[in-house]
Design a protein around this motif. Structure first.
Motif, PDB file in Angstrom:
ATOM      1  N   MET A  51       0.935  -1.127  -0.008  1.00  0.00           N
ATOM      2  CA  MET A  51      -0.047  -0.172  -0.162  1.00  0.00           C
ATOM      3  C   MET A  51       0.863   1.396   0.046  1.00  0.00           C
ATOM      4  O   MET A  51       0.500   2.321  -0.643  1.00  0.00           O
ATOM      5  CB  MET A  51      -0.963   0.088   1.154  1.00  0.00           C
ATOM      6  CG  MET A  51      -2.091  -1.109   1.150  1.00  0.00           C
ATOM      7  SD  MET A  51      -3.214  -1.016   2.570  1.00  0.00           S
ATOM      8  CE  MET A  51      -4.138   0.334   2.143  1.00  0.00           C
ATOM      9  N   LEU A  52       1.865   1.280   0.719  1.00  0.00           N
ATOM     10  CA  LEU A  52       2.893   2.187   0.875  1.00  0.00           C
ATOM     11  C   LEU A  52       3.393   2.585  -0.786  1.00  0.00           C
ATOM     12  O   LEU A  52       3.391   3.822  -1.256  1.00  0.00           O
ATOM     13  CB  LEU A  52       4.073   2.106   1.579  1.00  0.00           C
ATOM     14  CG  LEU A  52       5.341   2.918   1.613  1.00  0.00           C
ATOM     15  CD1 LEU A  52       4.920   4.615   1.932  1.00  0.00           C
ATOM     16  CD2 LEU A  52       6.392   2.263   2.269  1.00  0.00           C
ATOM     17  N   ILE A  53       3.987   1.678  -1.260  1.00  0.00           N
ATOM     18  CA  ILE A  53       4.629   1.776  -2.582  1.00  0.00           C
ATOM     19  C   ILE A  53       3.378   2.163  -3.925  1.00  0.00           C
ATOM     20  O   ILE A  53       3.700   2.872  -4.527  1.00  0.00           O
ATOM     21  CB  ILE A  53       5.442   0.753  -2.850  1.00  0.00           C
ATOM     22  CG1 ILE A  53       6.586   0.464  -1.847  1.00  0.00           C
ATOM     23  CG2 ILE A  53       6.237   1.016  -4.361  1.00  0.00           C
ATOM     24  CD1 ILE A  53       7.068  -0.685  -2.271  1.00  0.00           C
ATOM     25  N   SER A  54       2.472   1.589  -3.676  1.00  0.00           N
ATOM     26  CA  SER A  54       1.235   1.669  -4.828  1.00  0.00           C
ATOM     27  C   SER A  54       0.752   2.925  -4.626  1.00  0.00           C
ATOM     28  O   SER A  54       0.492   3.503  -5.460  1.00  0.00           O
ATOM     29  CB  SER A  54       0.321   0.398  -4.643  1.00  0.00           C
ATOM     30  OG  SER A  54      -0.359   0.464  -3.375  1.00  0.00           O
ATOM     31  N   GLY A  55       0.373   3.243  -3.258  1.00  0.00           N
ATOM     32  CA  GLY A  55      -0.340   4.819  -3.200  1.00  0.00           C
ATOM     33  C   GLY A  55       0.877   5.835  -3.815  1.00  0.00           C
ATOM     34  O   GLY A  55       0.299   6.665  -4.345  1.00  0.00           O
ATOM     35  N   ALA A  56       1.868   5.925  -3.455  1.00  0.00           N
ATOM     36  CA  ALA A  56       2.984   6.775  -4.101  1.00  0.00           C
ATOM     37  C   ALA A  56       3.116   6.659  -5.414  1.00  0.00           C
ATOM     38  O   ALA A  56       2.812   7.751  -6.255  1.00  0.00           O
ATOM     39  CB  ALA A  56       4.272   6.510  -3.636  1.00  0.00           C
ATOM     40  N   ASP A 132      -0.569   7.625   3.634  1.00  0.00           N
ATOM     41  CA  ASP A 132      -1.986   7.059   4.193  1.00  0.00           C
ATOM     42  C   ASP A 132      -1.957   5.533   3.879  1.00  0.00           C
ATOM     43  O   ASP A 132      -2.392   5.003   4.528  1.00  0.00           O
ATOM     44  CB  ASP A 132      -2.929   7.920   2.957  1.00  0.00           C
ATOM     45  CG  ASP A 132      -4.402   7.083   3.141  1.00  0.00           C
ATOM     46  OD1 ASP A 132      -5.151   7.257   4.017  1.00  0.00           O
ATOM     47  OD2 ASP A 132      -4.703   6.391   2.220  1.00  0.00           O
ATOM     48  N   GLY A 133      -1.165   5.148   2.477  1.00  0.00           N
ATOM     49  CA  GLY A 133      -1.201   3.819   2.507  1.00  0.00           C
ATOM     50  C   GLY A 133      -0.265   2.802   3.596  1.00  0.00           C
ATOM     51  O   GLY A 133      -1.214   1.897   3.875  1.00  0.00           O
ATOM     52  N   PHE A 134       0.564   3.360   3.947  1.00  0.00           N
ATOM     53  CA  PHE A 134       1.508   2.730   5.029  1.00  0.00           C
ATOM     54  C   PHE A 134       0.522   2.731   5.891  1.00  0.00           C
ATOM     55  O   PHE A 134       0.598   1.457   6.802  1.00  0.00           O
ATOM     56  CB  PHE A 134       2.638   3.278   5.186  1.00  0.00           C
ATOM     57  CG  PHE A 134       3.464   2.837   6.027  1.00  0.00           C
ATOM     58  CD1 PHE A 134       4.044   1.541   5.880  1.00  0.00           C
ATOM     59  CD2 PHE A 134       3.797   3.536   7.363  1.00  0.00           C
ATOM     60  CE1 PHE A 134       4.867   0.712   6.769  1.00  0.00           C
ATOM     61  CE2 PHE A 134       4.636   2.623   8.590  1.00  0.00           C
ATOM     62  CZ  PHE A 134       4.813   1.252   8.249  1.00  0.00           C
ATOM     63  N   PHE A 135       0.100   3.770   6.709  1.00  0.00           N
ATOM     64  CA  PHE A 135      -0.773   3.510   7.982  1.00  0.00           C
ATOM     65  C   PHE A 135      -2.044   2.810   7.727  1.00  0.00           C
ATOM     66  O   PHE A 135      -2.483   2.673   8.698  1.00  0.00           O
ATOM     67  CB  PHE A 135      -0.863   5.071   8.461  1.00  0.00           C
ATOM     68  CG  PHE A 135       0.390   5.399   9.326  1.00  0.00           C
ATOM     69  CD1 PHE A 135       0.809   5.054  10.356  1.00  0.00           C
ATOM     70  CD2 PHE A 135       1.318   6.274   8.532  1.00  0.00           C
ATOM     71  CE1 PHE A 135       1.962   5.392  11.299  1.00  0.00           C
ATOM     72  CE2 PHE A 135       2.613   6.752   9.230  1.00  0.00           C
ATOM     73  CZ  PHE A 135       2.972   6.121  10.594  1.00  0.00           C
ATOM     74  N   MET A 136      -2.880   3.110   6.853  1.00  0.00           N
ATOM     75  CA  MET A 136      -3.774   2.338   6.570  1.00  0.00           C
ATOM     76  C   MET A 136      -3.599   0.691   6.597  1.00  0.00           C
ATOM     77  O   MET A 136      -4.141  -0.113   7.377  1.00  0.00           O
ATOM     78  CB  MET A 136      -4.570   2.462   5.241  1.00  0.00           C
ATOM     79  CG  MET A 136      -5.447   3.746   5.005  1.00  0.00           C
ATOM     80  SD  MET A 136      -6.985   3.578   5.927  1.00  0.00           S
ATOM     81  CE  MET A 136      -7.548   5.183   5.820  1.00  0.00           C
ATOM     82  N   GLY A 137      -2.244   0.227   6.054  1.00  0.00           N
ATOM     83  CA  GLY A 137      -1.833  -0.874   6.203  1.00  0.00           C
ATOM     84  C   GLY A 137      -1.514  -1.435   7.625  1.00  0.00           C
ATOM     85  O   GLY A 137      -1.767  -2.599   8.171  1.00  0.00           O
ATOM     86  N   LEU A 138      -0.937  -0.349   8.470  1.00  0.00           N
ATOM     87  CA  LEU A 138      -0.501  -0.550   9.412  1.00  0.00           C
ATOM     88  C   LEU A 138      -1.640  -0.592  10.575  1.00  0.00           C
ATOM     89  O   LEU A 138      -1.504  -1.268  11.583  1.00  0.00           O
ATOM     90  CB  LEU A 138       0.500   0.698  10.029  1.00  0.00           C
ATOM     91  CG  LEU A 138       1.158   0.429  11.409  1.00  0.00           C
ATOM     92  CD1 LEU A 138       2.360  -0.545  11.419  1.00  0.00           C
ATOM     93  CD2 LEU A 138       2.020   1.669  11.825  1.00  0.00           C
ATOM     94  N   GLY A 139      -2.666   0.057  10.272  1.00  0.00           N
ATOM     95  CA  GLY A 139      -3.885   0.006  10.917  1.00  0.00           C
ATOM     96  C   GLY A 139      -4.437  -1.443  10.990  1.00  0.00           C
ATOM     97  O   GLY A 139      -5.090  -1.912  11.967  1.00  0.00           O
ATOM     98  N   LEU A 140      -4.630  -2.041   9.736  1.00  0.00           N
ATOM     99  CA  LEU A 140      -4.951  -3.507   9.773  1.00  0.00           C
ATOM    100  C   LEU A 140      -3.940  -4.304  10.204  1.00  0.00           C
ATOM    101  O   LEU A 140      -4.452  -5.305  10.930  1.00  0.00           O
ATOM    102  CB  LEU A 140      -5.035  -3.699   8.078  1.00  0.00           C
ATOM    103  CG  LEU A 140      -5.311  -5.170   7.722  1.00  0.00           C
ATOM    104  CD1 LEU A 140      -6.913  -5.409   8.294  1.00  0.00           C
ATOM    105  CD2 LEU A 140      -5.163  -5.400   6.463  1.00  0.00           C
ATOM    106  N   THR A 141      -2.571  -4.258  10.366  1.00  0.00           N
ATOM    107  CA  THR A 141      -1.675  -5.132  10.991  1.00  0.00           C
ATOM    108  C   THR A 141      -1.953  -4.888  12.566  1.00  0.00           C
ATOM    109  O   THR A 141      -1.819  -5.917  13.040  1.00  0.00           O
ATOM    110  CB  THR A 141      -0.330  -4.440  10.856  1.00  0.00           C
ATOM    111  OG1 THR A 141      -0.038  -4.556   9.235  1.00  0.00           O
ATOM    112  CG2 THR A 141       0.684  -5.443  11.279  1.00  0.00           C
ATOM    113  N   LEU A 142      -2.381  -3.877  13.177  1.00  0.00           N
ATOM    114  CA  LEU A 142      -2.608  -3.687  14.594  1.00  0.00           C
ATOM    115  C   LEU A 142      -3.677  -4.696  14.845  1.00  0.00           C
ATOM    116  O   LEU A 142      -4.017  -5.177  15.879  1.00  0.00           O
ATOM    117  CB  LEU A 142      -2.943  -2.349  14.904  1.00  0.00           C
ATOM    118  CG  LEU A 142      -1.446  -1.467  14.910  1.00  0.00           C
ATOM    119  CD1 LEU A 142      -1.879   0.246  15.306  1.00  0.00           C
ATOM    120  CD2 LEU A 142      -0.537  -1.965  15.822  1.00  0.00           C
TER     121      LEU A 142
END
Length: 236
Positions: A51-56, A132-142
């Motif tokens: 999500m981090l790389i694809s968002g960028a 946004d992409g990284f922290f959306m993924g991190l929220g799911l990770t939590l």
């Protein structure tokens, strides 16, 4: 991007719009791969990187992509990144790769990834989209980590089982046996998919309770005079 904008994105991603307990998206990997902490966190981090790389990447090319081709191009970018993650995990953490199985390639079709690409990255600058992409993924990770810890603890009486799949055989000593191993404790309901539904329900209810409490507290403080407000904060 200002610090306030970054804080808003992080807060929305981790708490306000958490994809696991608010949007209720990506339930297939959440319910299947949350049987323990290691599986959940590993899949969540893999999703976060994609999500981090694809968002960028999508934010960088958004002005050059025709509207009618947005979906296939976004999916192509995501699929290429997932393939890279899949190959890297196969090379460096092969045993964990075998455990996660089909759920690594299925990141491509995870509605969380494509939804954020369409709803945010296609309309926002590169830095904002990457954050946004990284922290959306991190929220799911939590969510996966907490749910995995709950199910593993109740189902097997351990924490961090399977950590040797990531760090090697020597890491087996890191497993925490809350219930001593000699008891051979096991509670199948928690380990099987019904346990995931029950645990996720508790997480959703807990978040809603915390939100209602914070909202009630904010309303109470809004009704206080400035002097009373200061005294209330002092007592806290």
């Amino acid at each position: 991007m200002t610090w306030n904008e970054a804080k808003d994105i992080i807060y929305n991603s981790i708490w306000k719009q958490n994809q696991g307990v608010v949007a209720i998206l990506g339930m297939c990997p959440v319910l299947v791969m949350s049987s323990n902490i290691i599986n959940g966190v590993s899949l969540g981090l893999a999703t976060s990187i994609v999500m981090l790389i694809s968002g960028a990447a999508i934010a960088a090319i958004r002005e050059f992509v025709p509207n009618e081709l947005r979906a296939p191009i976004f999916i192509l970018i995501i699929a290429a990144l997932v393939t890279m993650v899949d190959l890297l995990m196969n090379s460096y953490v092969h045993e964990l790769y075998l455990v996660l199985g089909i759920f690594i390639p299925l990141i491509t079709t995870n509605c969380i990834v494509l939804a954020r690409a369409e709803a945010f990255a296609s309309k926002s600058p590169v830095a904002h989209s990457a954050l946004d992409g990284f922290f959306m993924g991190l929220g799911l990770t939590l969510v996966l980590a907490v749910l995995g810890a709950m199910r593993e603890l109740v189902g097997k009486g351990t924490l961090l089982s399977g950590i040797d799949l990531v760090f090697g055989a020597s890491a087996k000593a890191w497993v925490i046996h809350v219930v001593p191993a000699e008891y051979n404790y096991q509670f199948l309901l928690a380990i099987l998919p019904p346990g995931a539904f029950i645990g996720l329900g508790f997480l959703i209810a807990g978040k809603q309770a915390l939100d209602r409490r914070a909202e009630a507290k904010a309303k109470m403080l809004a009704k206080l005079t400035p002097r009373e407000d200061q005294l209330a904060l002092t007592h806290e």
